[in-house]
Design a protein around this motif. Structure first.
Motif, short mmCIF file in Angstrom:
data_model
loop_
_atom_site.label_atom_id
_atom_site.label_comp_id
_atom_site.label_asym_id
_atom_site.label_seq_id
_atom_site.Cartn_x
_atom_site.Cartn_y
_atom_site.Cartn_z
N VAL A 26 66.94 85.76 84.51
CA VAL A 26 68.10 85.67 85.41
C VAL A 26 69.30 86.39 84.80
O VAL A 26 70.07 87.05 85.51
N LYS A 27 69.48 86.26 83.51
CA LYS A 27 70.60 86.91 82.86
C LYS A 27 70.53 88.43 82.98
O LYS A 27 71.54 89.11 83.17
N LEU A 28 69.29 88.99 82.91
CA LEU A 28 69.12 90.43 82.97
C LEU A 28 69.12 90.97 84.40
O LEU A 28 69.67 92.05 84.67
N PHE A 29 68.49 90.22 85.33
CA PHE A 29 68.27 90.78 86.65
C PHE A 29 68.90 89.95 87.79
O PHE A 29 68.74 90.29 88.96
N GLY A 30 69.59 88.84 87.48
CA GLY A 30 70.08 87.95 88.51
C GLY A 30 71.00 88.59 89.52
O GLY A 30 71.04 88.20 90.69
N ASP A 31 71.77 89.61 89.11
CA ASP A 31 72.70 90.28 90.02
C ASP A 31 72.07 91.44 90.78
O ASP A 31 72.72 92.07 91.61
N ASN A 32 70.80 91.71 90.50
CA ASN A 32 70.12 92.84 91.12
C ASN A 32 69.68 92.47 92.53
O ASN A 32 69.06 91.43 92.75
N ALA A 33 69.99 93.33 93.52
CA ALA A 33 69.66 93.04 94.92
C ALA A 33 68.15 92.96 95.13
O ALA A 33 67.67 92.13 95.92
N LEU A 34 67.39 93.83 94.47
CA LEU A 34 65.93 93.78 94.62
C LEU A 34 65.37 92.44 94.11
O LEU A 34 64.49 91.85 94.73
N PHE A 35 65.90 91.98 93.00
CA PHE A 35 65.50 90.68 92.44
C PHE A 35 65.82 89.56 93.44
O PHE A 35 64.97 88.70 93.72
N GLN A 36 67.04 89.56 93.97
CA GLN A 36 67.46 88.52 94.92
C GLN A 36 66.58 88.52 96.17
O GLN A 36 66.11 87.47 96.62
N ASN A 37 66.36 89.71 96.76
CA ASN A 37 65.59 89.79 98.00
C ASN A 37 64.13 89.38 97.78
O ASN A 37 63.53 88.70 98.62
N ALA A 83 65.90 79.72 91.33
CA ALA A 83 66.32 79.18 92.61
C ALA A 83 67.84 79.04 92.67
O ALA A 83 68.46 79.32 93.70
N THR A 84 68.45 78.62 91.57
CA THR A 84 69.90 78.49 91.54
C THR A 84 70.58 79.84 91.71
O THR A 84 71.59 79.98 92.41
N SER A 85 70.00 80.87 91.07
CA SER A 85 70.55 82.21 91.21
C SER A 85 70.43 82.72 92.63
O SER A 85 71.36 83.30 93.19
N VAL A 86 69.28 82.48 93.26
CA VAL A 86 69.03 82.98 94.61
C VAL A 86 69.89 82.24 95.64
O VAL A 86 70.50 82.85 96.53
N TYR A 87 69.98 80.91 95.53
CA TYR A 87 70.67 80.11 96.56
C TYR A 87 72.13 79.83 96.21
O TYR A 87 72.87 79.30 97.03
N GLY A 88 72.52 80.17 94.98
CA GLY A 88 73.94 80.08 94.64
C GLY A 88 74.41 78.76 94.07
O GLY A 88 75.55 78.63 93.68
N SER A 89 73.55 77.74 94.01
CA SER A 89 73.98 76.43 93.49
C SER A 89 72.75 75.61 93.11
O SER A 89 71.69 75.72 93.73
N TYR A 90 72.93 74.78 92.08
CA TYR A 90 71.88 73.84 91.70
C TYR A 90 71.81 72.66 92.68
O TYR A 90 70.79 72.00 92.81
N ASP A 91 72.93 72.41 93.37
CA ASP A 91 73.01 71.31 94.34
C ASP A 91 73.17 71.87 95.74
O ASP A 91 74.28 71.91 96.30
N CYS A 92 72.06 72.31 96.30
CA CYS A 92 72.01 72.74 97.70
C CYS A 92 70.68 72.29 98.27
O CYS A 92 69.77 71.88 97.53
N ALA A 93 70.52 72.35 99.59
CA ALA A 93 69.36 71.76 100.25
C ALA A 93 68.04 72.33 99.73
O ALA A 93 67.08 71.58 99.46
#
Length: 365
Positions: A326-337, A282-292
């Motif tokens: 997350v370390k392996l695939f966190g920057d992958n667009a398919l993973f994020q989407n 969730a932190t990888s997808v939303y960009g922060s541990y402290d978000c809504a």
């Protein structure tokens, strides 16, 4: 006391010696006796919402008397015990005190009344407990207040919540007609006790968090939101976090064009974790541990999953595997989407079920 001594001596034809001492063989003891004078100033009956409301206004005045006792070993006939010296004088009482007042027998059939009181320019409301009196068919009302000054006593007042005031080391309950009034008065990290069902929309307050507890109120009858997000009660209480301090400086205008740059997707690190472990995906997808969105998911983790052994087992397994994923695939667009779509649906469902998206501090488990 010195004035009382002089007055007592004058009454018996005695004078102080030249060095200001009492005559030999003469002893004067002085004590203060403090009283309260209670006077009914006004009594009003009115119909409010089809209910008869009775209000009794009282003027309560504290005063004291100086009481002197004289012993004269030279002339025992002059001895006296407990003679008032001078007139009564006003007293000042600023400490919490127990006060008892008799009320008419038909004032109320309830076991309590509410007392409105202004002390040092501040308005307070106390709850007075009633007891039947054997004298004149009256009822006795006893309560603790912050001091003595005019009071209004009413038999029909709806109080939504109460807070606690520490006055000279004594905890005094103060009642509020609305939850918002209690929020305005509660201290940071204080406790508000809800006394009746309520529907309220509140805003979080910078540098002031508090706890809301239920007293004889069903959580299903409380509809409470903070910053538009539903508040969930666990074991009869909910912790309201202080509003986060935002730092949004106004950008300085510049005549030079700014070339937009792509912001890379952050990869969670140790700063995005708590003692319970980070919500890595969730932190990888939303960009922060402290978000809504992550605040909502963390609430679900701590208040639902962590409540059972198999839920805790799932959490530990997830925190073992997800950092590597997350370390392996966190920057992958398919993973994020892929995970963004799944998490958005999950967060929406949780918020619809009442899980708030306001700032959250992890619970230990």
């Amino acid at each position: 006391e010195k004035q009382a001594e002089l007055e007592a001596l004058k009454d018996y034809g005695l004078e102080l010696t030249e060095n200001g001492m009492l005559p030999e063989g003469v002893k004067v003891e002085v004590r203060r006796e403090v009283f309260t004078r209670v006077e009914a100033k006004d009594y009003v009956e009115e119909i409010v919402g089809g209910v008869v409301k009775k209000t009794l206004s009282l003027e309560i005045e504290p005063f004291y008397n100086l009481i002197a006792s004289l012993t004269n070993t030279n002339d025992p006939s002059m001895n006296t015990e407990g003679v008032q010296v001078g007139e009564s004088k006003p007293a000042t009482i600023n400490k919490p005190i127990h006060l008892s007042v008799a009320l008419p027998a038909d004032f109320t059939t309830s076991d309590y009344v509410f007392i409105n009181h202004n002390h040092n320019g501040e308005d307070y409301t106390y709850r007075g407990e009633l007891a039947d009196s054997a004298q004149d068919g009256k009822r006795s009302m006893t309560f603790v207040s912050l001091g003595l000054s005019p009071f209004e006593i009413t038999n029909e007042t709806s109080m939504a919540a109460k807070t606690v005031v520490d006055a000279d080391g004594v905890n005094v309950d103060v009642y509020h007609a609305t939850l918002q009034a209690a929020v305005d008065e509660v201290e940071n990290n204080g406790v508000i006790t809800l006394l009746e069902p309520v529907t309220a929309n509140l805003e979080s307050i910078p540098n002031k968090g508090y706890t809301v507890k239920l007293d004889g109120v069903n959580a299903n009858d409380v509809k409470l939101t903070v910053d538009g997000q539903s508040v969930m009660f666990k074991n009869g209480e909910a912790v309201i976090q202080a509003a986060p301090e935002t730092e949004n400086p106004t950008p300085t205008p510049t005549s030079e064009p700014v070339t937009p740059t792509e912001t890379p997707t952050p990869t969670p690190d140790s700063s995005d974790k708590t003692s319970n472990g980070g919500c890595y995906v969730a932190t990888s997808v939303y960009g922060s541990y402290d978000c809504a969105e992550v605040w909502t998911l963390r609430r679900f983790r701590d208040t639902v999953l962590a409540e059972t052994w198999y839920g805790r087992l799932f959490i530990k397994a997830y925190y073992t595997v997800s950092p590597t994923v997350v370390k392996l695939f966190g920057d992958n667009a398919l993973f994020q989407n892929f995970f963004r779509d799944k998490l958005d649906k999950m967060v929406s469902g949780l918020q619809a079920d009442g899980f708030a998206s306001t700032p959250y501090a992890d619970l230990p488990w």
